[in-house]
Design an enzyme around this catalytic site. Structure first.
Site, PDB file in Angstrom:
ATOM      1  CB  SER A  63      34.165  72.258  53.387  1.00  0.00           C
ATOM      2  OG  SER A  63      34.419  71.643  52.151  1.00  0.00           O
ATOM      3  CB  SER A  85      37.159  69.602  52.809  1.00  0.00           C
ATOM      4  OG  SER A  85      36.993  70.940  53.253  1.00  0.00           O
ATOM      5  CE  LYS A 145      38.796  72.190  56.057  1.00  0.00           C
ATOM      6  NZ  LYS A 145      37.711  72.709  55.197  1.00  0.00           N
TER       7      LYS A 145
END
Lengths: 499, 98
Positions: A178, A154, A79
């Site tokens: 997330s 996210s 990420k």
């Protein structure tokens, strides 16, 4: 046969057996990314040269007879909120466009020490604020199950990379869901470990008392392997837990829940939950009962205030954390004409560099922390946090783990909730309490909703420092569902890139 | 619940060092009204007898030994600087002319 449809542990076994090289595995995944990522857009940056070099180094060490860690040579998607030295790290924001961090986050350092091959950086809502990855400054990620739908957020990029077989492992971060919500809507597995179990050093901070990095994969065992690789005490993070990492892999392999008490949280079901979500959740409960678990119902009356408290605490901490983006030391700078003051330059840079949702939360947080409003908003939210912790304590006195659907609905359409912040925030209603209390949470797939054919997530919550319980229950449930379905859920996803 | 005015939002934007356009301020004032209305619910249960929790882990005074450990070099620390001069961050003027 290509390695892209194999699990991380299968790839690891093939590498150990010498059936395939790490360079071949990395190349197959890079080819897959080249073939499908135009449609999915899971990656913001693909580090082709770096990945191949890491893989070649692993092959060389293996050829020299060195005994390597379990995941050595297995590819991973990172990420874009985690720093990796020399590799662009944008957090999905224009603010950090072009920035190359001068240091590795602890998670990246551990991945490198374990020989994991980092393929690149994945898309996310800007600074991890969002539930759909639509808030990325670089365009949305598409759900591999239906490209017109969101992959969650996210960490939508990491989850979509797994679901589209671009990588068998990924790293996510979870402040209010997330990791778990993207896992749920893409039919993958994601774990938010106990707060403090994985170092936050090098994780670009959103809400420091809630942020927690964790492992993502396509099955429970792979997630456990990655969990053990990244967890552990780190003196560079003052909130890191100084205790041995539990035995996640062993727990994932137990496949036994006889005599365990599993608590269904009454408040995390009912109105607002899609029919197909409820149906799959109830089937998963039946599977756990068949496996010998005892079901109890628990009540957590203060959970209904969790969402409100979260949307005060997270923006408050964000307004403080994001003050560091001042255009002075790194990141973009706008309007520096030799005449304007530092403050004017700062204001122009932050206006251009931050997107809508980030500004919204900075303003909300600034308000909640203002004198005159502090007690009514931030102070009250902190009290709600105490009440939620007390609800969890009472529930865990009756059950070993707690369960709920991960999200009220399956993946919604891109654009559907983009202009309604409150509707968007409701996605996280079942995941947020876990962050507020700092305990562990896992999402794993429990089937497809009949009304739309999209994946449904099953959430397991464990007491703080007992993350292995999620792997034990999750592993058992996964095995039971797999034997019922006859094949993994993701094999039902549409083929990508076949044009 | 107290209403939040457009001027108040403009003030918050100034405090947060964000140069917002008029359109943004208009939108945000409306949105803040709605969001604050929703989050104000926390006040319903936040009685005086409930202690606040700021952090999930109860930790106090986390120290490290006071010894020098390796850190970034000057060049590394400056590697992302928008502007630099003589091994320092170069920033726009902080004080006015007068």
């Amino acid at each position: 046969m290509s390695s892209i449809f194999k699990s991380a542990s299968e790839i690891a076994n093939s590498l150990t057996a010498g059936d395939v090289t790490a360079v071949e595995v990395a190349q197959e995944h890079l080819d897959r990314i080249a073939a499908v990522d135009t449609d999915v857009h899971a990656f913001l940056h693909v580090d082709t040269a770096g990945a191949l070099a890491q893989a070649a180094a692993i092959d060389k060490r293996r050829a020299a007879g060195e005994k390597l860690p379990a995941l050595a040579g297995v590819p991973l998607a990172l990420k874009d909120v985690m720093t990796q030295e020399g590799i662009p790290t944008t957090c999905g924001s224009k603010m950090l466009e072009g920035w190359r961090p001068p240091y590795d986050s602890t998670v990246v350092a551990k991945l490198k020490a374990n020989g994991v091959v980092i393929l690149g950086k994945t898309n996310m809502d800007e600074f991890a604020m969002g539930s759909s990855t639509e808030n990325s400054a670089y365009g949305p990620t598409h759900n591999p199950w239906d490209l017109t739908r969101i992959p969650g957020g996210s960490g939508g990029g990491s989850a979509a990379a797994l679901a589209s077989f671009e990588a068998p492992l990924a790293i996510g971060t979870d402040t209010g869901g997330s990791i778990r919500q993207p896992a749920a809507v893409t039919g993958t597995v994601g774990v938010k470990p106990t707060y403090g179990a994985v170092s936050r050093y090098g994780l670009v901070a959103f809400s420091s008392s809630l942020d927690q990095a964790g492992p993502c994969a396509r099955n429970v065992l792979d997630t456990a392997l990655l969990h053990e690789a990244i967890a552990g005490y780190d003196p560079k993070d003052s909130t890191s837990i100084n205790a041995p990492v539990g035995k996640m892999v062993e727990a994932a392999k137990k496949l036994d829940v006889k005599g365990m008490k599993i608590g269904i949280v009454k408040e995390l079901s009912g109105d607002g939950y899609q029919a197909g979500v409820k149906a799959r959740f109830n089937e998963a409960i039946e599977a756990l009962v068949s496996a010998g678990a005892e079901i109890v119902e628990v009540s957590a009356p203060n959970f209904e205030y969790a969402l409100a408290a979260y949307y005060l605490i997270a923006p408050s901490e964000c307004s403080s954390n994001l003050a560091r983006f001042d255009s002075m030391r790194y990141g973009i700078r706008v309007g520096d004409d030799g005449v304007k003051s530092a403050e004017e330059v700062m204001r122009m840079t932050r206006e251009l560099g931050f997107g809508k949702e980030v500004k919204r939360r900075i303003i909300l947080g600034t308000y909640a922390l203002s004198s005159g409003y502090y007690d009514a908003y931030y102070g009250s939210a902190q009290k709600v946090r105490t009440l939620i912790k007390q609800d969890f304590d009472a529930a865990f006195a009756k059950a070993d783990v707690l369960v709920s659907p991960t999200c009220p609905t399956t993946a919604f359409k891109i654009g559907e909730k983009a202009n309604d912040p409150l509707a968007m925030y409701l996605n996280d209603i079942a995941t947020i309490p876990v962050n507020m209390a700092g305990i562990g949470g896992m999402s794993l797939p429990c089937g497809l909703a009949e009304e739309d054919g999209l994946p449904v997530g099953f959430q397991i919550m464990s007491p703080a420092m007992r993350d292995e319980l999620m792997y034990q229950v999750g592993g058992t449930l996964e095995a039971a569902l797999l034997s019922k379905w006859g094949k993994p859920l993701l094999s039902s996803a549409p083929a990508l890139g076949a044009k | 619940m107290a209403a939040i005015s457009r001027d108040e939002v403009a003030h918050l934007a100034r405090l947060a060092r964000i140069e917002m356009t008029d359109t943004e301020l208009d939108h945000l004032s409306d949105e803040m009204q709605v969001i604050l209305g929703a989050v104000a619910r926390v006040q319903e249960v936040a009685g005086a007898n409930v202690p606040p929790t700021s952090h999930p882990l109860e930790m106090k005074n986390v120290y490290r030994p006071d010894v020098v450990v390796p850190s970034l070099t000057n060049a590394q620390a400056l590697s992302g600087a928008p502007a630099q001069e003589e091994e320092r961050f170069k920033v726009p003027q902080i004080l006015g002319e007068e």
